[in-house]
Scaffold this motif. Structure first.
Motif, PDB file in Angstrom:
ATOM      1  N   ALA A 183       0.861  -1.172   0.000  1.00 34.92           N
ATOM      2  CA  ALA A 183       0.000   0.000   0.000  1.00 34.92           C
ATOM      3  C   ALA A 183       0.903   1.229   0.000  1.00 34.92           C
ATOM      4  O   ALA A 183       1.861   1.295   0.759  1.00 34.92           O
ATOM      5  CB  ALA A 183      -0.892  -0.016   1.230  1.00 34.92           C
ATOM      6  N   GLN A 197      -4.028   3.935   2.427  1.00 32.61           N
ATOM      7  CA  GLN A 197      -3.761   5.365   2.443  1.00 32.61           C
ATOM      8  C   GLN A 197      -4.348   6.106   1.246  1.00 32.61           C
ATOM      9  O   GLN A 197      -4.890   7.196   1.365  1.00 32.61           O
ATOM     10  CB  GLN A 197      -2.259   5.619   2.459  1.00 32.61           C
ATOM     11  N   MET A 198      -4.237   5.500   0.064  1.00 36.63           N
ATOM     12  CA  MET A 198      -4.622   6.204  -1.146  1.00 36.63           C
ATOM     13  C   MET A 198      -6.118   6.274  -1.343  1.00 36.63           C
ATOM     14  O   MET A 198      -6.632   7.161  -1.997  1.00 36.63           O
ATOM     15  CB  MET A 198      -4.019   5.515  -2.370  1.00 36.63           C
ATOM     16  N   THR A 199      -6.837   5.280  -0.846  1.00 39.58           N
ATOM     17  CA  THR A 199      -8.243   5.182  -1.196  1.00 39.58           C
ATOM     18  C   THR A 199      -9.159   5.748  -0.133  1.00 39.58           C
ATOM     19  O   THR A 199     -10.303   6.084  -0.413  1.00 39.58           O
ATOM     20  CB  THR A 199      -8.630   3.705  -1.390  1.00 39.58           C
ATOM     21  N   GLY A 200      -8.696   5.833   1.110  1.00 32.84           N
ATOM     22  CA  GLY A 200      -9.597   6.258   2.152  1.00 32.84           C
ATOM     23  C   GLY A 200     -10.669   5.227   2.457  1.00 32.84           C
ATOM     24  O   GLY A 200     -11.702   5.530   3.038  1.00 32.84           O
ATOM     25  N   ALA A 224      -8.916  12.471  -3.667  1.00 31.54           N
ATOM     26  CA  ALA A 224      -9.646  11.681  -2.675  1.00 31.54           C
ATOM     27  C   ALA A 224      -8.954  11.727  -1.315  1.00 31.54           C
ATOM     28  O   ALA A 224      -9.577  12.049  -0.302  1.00 31.54           O
ATOM     29  CB  ALA A 224      -9.789  10.231  -3.160  1.00 31.54           C
ATOM     30  N   GLU A 225      -7.679  11.375  -1.264  1.00 32.21           N
ATOM     31  CA  GLU A 225      -6.897  11.530  -0.047  1.00 32.21           C
ATOM     32  C   GLU A 225      -5.925  12.667  -0.300  1.00 32.21           C
ATOM     33  O   GLU A 225      -4.920  12.477  -0.995  1.00 32.21           O
ATOM     34  CB  GLU A 225      -6.141  10.236   0.284  1.00 32.21           C
ATOM     35  N   THR A 251      -3.763  14.337   1.581  1.00 31.80           N
ATOM     36  CA  THR A 251      -2.403  14.216   2.107  1.00 31.80           C
ATOM     37  C   THR A 251      -1.948  12.771   2.019  1.00 31.80           C
ATOM     38  O   THR A 251      -2.630  11.878   2.516  1.00 31.80           O
ATOM     39  CB  THR A 251      -2.344  14.698   3.568  1.00 31.80           C
ATOM     40  N   GLN A 252      -0.840  12.551   1.357  1.00 31.45           N
ATOM     41  CA  GLN A 252      -0.325  11.199   1.189  1.00 31.45           C
ATOM     42  C   GLN A 252       1.169  11.174   1.491  1.00 31.45           C
ATOM     43  O   GLN A 252       1.865  12.168   1.316  1.00 31.45           O
ATOM     44  CB  GLN A 252      -0.539  10.713  -0.255  1.00 31.45           C
ATOM     45  N   ASP A 258       6.172   5.367  -4.580  1.00 29.02           N
ATOM     46  CA  ASP A 258       4.918   5.327  -3.818  1.00 29.02           C
ATOM     47  C   ASP A 258       4.441   3.905  -3.506  1.00 29.02           C
ATOM     48  O   ASP A 258       3.254   3.597  -3.653  1.00 29.02           O
ATOM     49  CB  ASP A 258       3.808   6.078  -4.586  1.00 29.02           C
ATOM     50  N   GLY A 259       5.368   3.035  -3.130  1.00 28.09           N
ATOM     51  CA  GLY A 259       4.978   1.696  -2.713  1.00 28.09           C
ATOM     52  C   GLY A 259       4.830   0.694  -3.833  1.00 28.09           C
ATOM     53  O   GLY A 259       4.502  -0.472  -3.589  1.00 28.09           O
TER      54      GLY A 259
END
Lengths: 279, 279, 279
Positions: A121, A146-149, B22-23, B25-26, B57-58
């Motif tokens: 993730a 983290q990315m999708t909420g 959507a998110e 802050t990442q 980013d993972g």
């Protein structure tokens, strides 16, 4: 200020027997390269990153997601594809044996760990550890979404190791393991080094996803180049057999020849013999 | 004759905020390893090749297509996954800031560049550069359809850099950018180093795929370990806001802590803060 | 005891012409990195493993399956993605030329070899070789279906090389090549080094999957930095043309400029010219 890239890893190959599968005896192998880049700043803080290339059992080598860290003396923080506190607990894998370092006495639950292959993730994990003398403490937080909420829960883990003379203890726990709400786990381990040759230890694990608590008693005994290993593990689930293993390592001076015979909780027999070399 | 393989790269990780996604802050991160193999011949010509392993980013680390080069003193020729003349122009990315080195004042058009991940059109690119004293000239040709003989157009690019005392200028252009017929772009940049601490620059870009020309005014100011950065960028499109950015780097002696707050042409706010270390 | 990781490989790029394909003239390229990890034990046995990263013709670099080995003086055993005895036979590829090292006089059948890209059958191969003075013997066994227990046949191969003064001979054979029952192959090669400058050789191959036996006569002649190469190859199939090739290498002192013009069994013309450098 030390800056540069280093590559390290290990190789192992040998025979693996597992009762009941289509081809019970197979050649098993793994080759792993860790690629580490780091920079030490003038103030003594080291920043680094790691990638892994790994080929297992004839598969094309895979890559994984990056682990980043900053370290300063006994303190270390990781971001990304992090180690987790529970998986890093001292003693927790000490009953492992054979050239593939396996044991039915390992944790049987579900929790995050450093991911050797594939993506994680994005930016999901944070890990911190602190070592001072014989004490090490760790905490980790892994958020799988983290990315999708989305609604997945974050795993939080802690672990502590302490050693004093011949005694070593380790304590670890996780909450919402592997991002599953209510999937908690607990570990308590203790080991006693009898003399230069012999060590015994007891591990207690209570994990929701394991179906029942596991208690593992293990011991090692070294005679010259040979180390004998044994364990007995009990899984508190109706119908589960007692698991056990007997293994031996022969030190080749830079590599080792290792073998084991183990029986799992379903009564299946597993055995392996092969070579492991680190570089 | 120097022969061998070297690995270098960088890591960066930190927080990235982007208004409206959507998110918002990442955690953002990248780990890059450049693997370079080269041979210097007896005559002094060096032949080399480069591959890149990169995890962002993972994501599992990706590989890319090989870049090949031959170099001799100030002259360099590349084949394969080449750098391009426009993308290599001096000054063109000088308004970038933050630990991710971004700027709304960058070129907004479409053109080929060295490809960090994945394949390229087979053998499609050729690049040549020549440096003498304070002058560098570059030319590149990228044909996206060598293998198929399809009708896509080849991108041709040129760029020139020149410096004289405190003045630096850079000029670049491409024709049929990214293989699209009629997609042309032009760049003119100038920078002036006021003193040891301060630099100002002006970049002018006119690219067909950008919707309008971009003018970017930027400046940097260094006080001890801290460098402050600022830019204002104007996109000549109806309804586009003025973009701007304020950033700061703190030199850790081998690494840097960098942050920025920027506003884009659609009025969106972007901010980042994190660490960047090279190895 | 020597332990560590080394990276080596080669790059090559140039032009390749093949009569009759959609785009007859193409840029052709390859960049190869071999990543080797090894440990030498106190007793002098070396254990090692190899992975390959390779990008060909603009493709994203691929990984492959691991090769493992143990070596001791002239003896070497491999497991995993192994070299095979037939493919490793001395002299067998000696008619190759051009920057891509190709020849229509190569074996035309189907047999296993070390796999540069992608997976192999898990743990399928075993290879052993022994060298003493001017003699080398090899044997390999590749089972394509270890995991499934399917009915594919295992390939068994052997080869022997011997040299005495100016004479060299090589003998090789495989049974059930590439895991296909009844697909056998045989090779006999001899070479004679006339003087410091000139070598001639004759290769005889009889392979079931080739459609007929191949006889290849080849020679090289070196004048200063230039080596001229030539071969004539006959495939004993109705309607097959005589294949031949003329090539030249120019030694750049650490790299080489190589070109060839060849005609295949179907009468097609192939030509290449480019650079090859090893690191």
């Amino acid at each position: 200020a030390e800056t540069g890239v280093t590559v390290s890893g290990y190789g192992r190959f040998g025979l693996e027997y597992l009762e009941g599968r289509a081809e019970e005896t197979q050649i098993a192998s793994r080759l792993r390269f860790n690629i580490d880049g780091k920079t030490e700043t003038d103030s003594g803080v080291t920043f680094g990153g790691r990638l892994r290339l790994q080929s297992t059992d004839g598969g094309a080598a895979s890559t994984n997601a990056a682990l980043f860290y900053a370290s300063y003396e006994g303190f270390r923080v990781e971001v990304g594809n992090v180690n987790t506190a529970f998986d890093s607990a001292g003693l927790i894998y000490n009953s492992e044996m054979g050239f593939q370092d396996s044991s039915y006495g390992d944790p049987q639950g579900a929790f995050f760990a450093y991911n050797s292959t594939g993506a994680v993730a994005p930016g999901a994990g944070i890990f911190a550890s602190y070592s001072m003398g014989d004490f090490t403490g760790r905490i980790s937080y892994v958020n799988p979404d983290q990315m999708t909420g989305a609604s997945t829960d974050a795993e939080v883990g802690v672990s502590f190791d302490y050693a004093s003379g011949p005694f070593a203890v380790s304590l670890a726990a996780y909450q919402d393991g592997a991002g599953v709400a209510g999937n908690d786990g607990f570990f308590l381990g203790a080991a006693y080094t009898i003399n230069d040759a012999a060590t015994v230890g007891l591990n207690y694990m209570d994990e929701d996803a394991a179906g029942g608590r596991v208690v593992t008693l293990y011991g090692n005994y070294t005679m010259g180049a040979t180390t004998l290993r044994a364990y007995v593990a009990d899984l508190d689930v109706a119908g589960a057999d007692t698991a056990y293993g007997l293994g031996a390592d022969y030190d080749l001076g830079g590599a080792r020849l290792s073998g084991s015979v183990q029986q799992g909780y379903a009564g299946q027999t597993y055995a392996d013999v092969g070579v492991r070399f680190d570089f």
